[in-house]
Write an enzyme that holds these catalytic residues in place. Structure first.
Site, PDB file in Angstrom:
ATOM      1  CD  GLU A  96      -2.768   1.248   2.511  1.00 41.30           C
ATOM      2  OE1 GLU A  96      -2.435   0.651   3.544  1.00 41.30           O
ATOM      3  OE2 GLU A  96      -3.827   1.894   2.407  1.00 41.30           O
TER       4      GLU A  96
ATOM      5  CE  LYS B  55      -7.883   1.638   3.252  1.00 40.87           C
ATOM      6  NZ  LYS B  55      -6.737   2.331   3.880  1.00 40.87           N
TER       7      LYS B  55
ATOM      8  CB  CYS C  79      -5.023  -1.126   4.419  1.00 45.65           C
ATOM      9  SG  CYS C  79      -4.178  -0.911   5.999  1.00 45.65           S
TER      10      CYS C  79
END
Ligand SMILES: *[C@@H]1O[C@H](CO)[C@@H](O)[C@H](O)[C@H]1NC(C)=O
Ligand SMILES: CC(=O)N[C@H]1CO[C@H](CO)[C@@H](O)[C@@H]1O
Length: 273
Positions: free
Chosen positions: A43, A112, A153
């Site tokens: 990331e 995301k 994440c």
């Protein structure tokens, strides 16, 4: 092809985008030379992690970074999961992971979905949503060795997302991520093992390497977990490449032995109480 080699690039990320890009390419090439057919970056691999950096480092797709990644995928004839970096479109910024095929074509982009917003009164406030917009779809892509799903994440903390990928036929989920020094030791591996075990598939997490002088210090420990819930490859916090052999035959075996995914879903969970 039921077996393949996966490489996770746990690289140091600094403040010069140009340097970090060439660093990423160097590692991608090394991983491919070592036999990896699928390579994943961490990331925020071309910008420091932090809401104050995202706008400055953001770029369009296609753009400078995606072109460099596309070329690296093509030259090495690999599938490349481009970690994530801040992407700009129509004035909005997303935390985005582009994926390239062995011919260099962009085959998927994941934005995301679950932004990391925390506000613990008197302790800590961190709100990605002050700067970022969230993605609104799941992202998977087909390879010669099965279907692969992407999360970034915080996405790993939402079990229904991984479950949905599993129901769509994914055999491997890849999460570029950057947990910190509190959440890392507590949850990084546990979440990954949970998602792998729940869904009987492979799960990989890719973190940047740790830089103790950065404003956000990451845990590192890029890891691969198999469908039995075992860690099959991992590392500490230093810069390195983590390799794992993914075996879809083994995944089928696990699913034979404990056939939870074949069990008819019980209406109990969805019917009104
Ligand atoms: C890491 O993030 C958590 C919240 O997600 C926070 O409570 C904690 O203080 C942070 N740790 C460090 C070392 O910054
Ligand atoms: C982009 C860039 O090169 N910035 C950093 C990339 O990573 C190295 C290793 O930490 C740094 O020294 C660079 O400044």
């Amino acid at each position: 092809m039921s077996k393949f080699k996966l490489a996770l690039i746990q690289m140091l990320v600094g403040t010069s985008k140009g340097d970090n890009l060439s660093r990423a390419v160097k590692f991608i090439t090394e991983a491919a030379k070592s036999g990896a057919q699928l390579v994943a970056l961490p990331e925020c691999f071309n910008s420091p992690y932090g809401t104050k950096y995202f706008k400055e480092y953001s770029e369009k797709i296609p753009g400078e970074t995606s072109q460099v990644l596309s070329k690296a995928a093509k030259e090495n004839k690999i599938f490349l999961v481009g970690g994530s970096y801040p992407e700009e479109e129509n004035g909005k910024i997303f935390n985005t992971c582009p994926v390239f095929g062995p011919d260099g074509r962009l085959i998927a982009t994941h934005r995301k979905v679950h932004l990391f917003d925390i506000d613990v009164p008197g302790k800590m406030t961190f709100k990605e949503s002050e700067v970022l917009s969230s993605g609104n779809q799941l992202t998977s892509f087909q390879t010669d060795f099965g279907k692969i799903g992407i999360g970034i994440c915080y996405d790993i903390r939402f079990p229904e997302m991984s479950q949905s990928y599993s129901q769509k036929g994914c055999s491997l989920l890849i999460f570029p991520g950057a947990f910190n020094m509190t959440t890392g030791p507590a949850h990084w591996e546990l979440l990954q093992r949970s998602r792998a075990l729940d869904n009987q598939l492979y799960v990989a997490t890719v973190s940047p390497a740790r830089d103790d002088t950065a404003s956000y210090v990451v845990w590192g420990h890029s890891t691969v977990v198999n469908p039995w819930g075992e860690v099959i490859a991992t590392t500490d916090h230093k810069e390195t490449i983590v390799y794992a052999d993914i075996d879809l035959g083994y995944m089928s075996e696990v699913r034979e032995h404990i056939p939870v995914s074949r069990q008819k879903r019980n209406d109990l969970y969805t019917s009104p109480s």
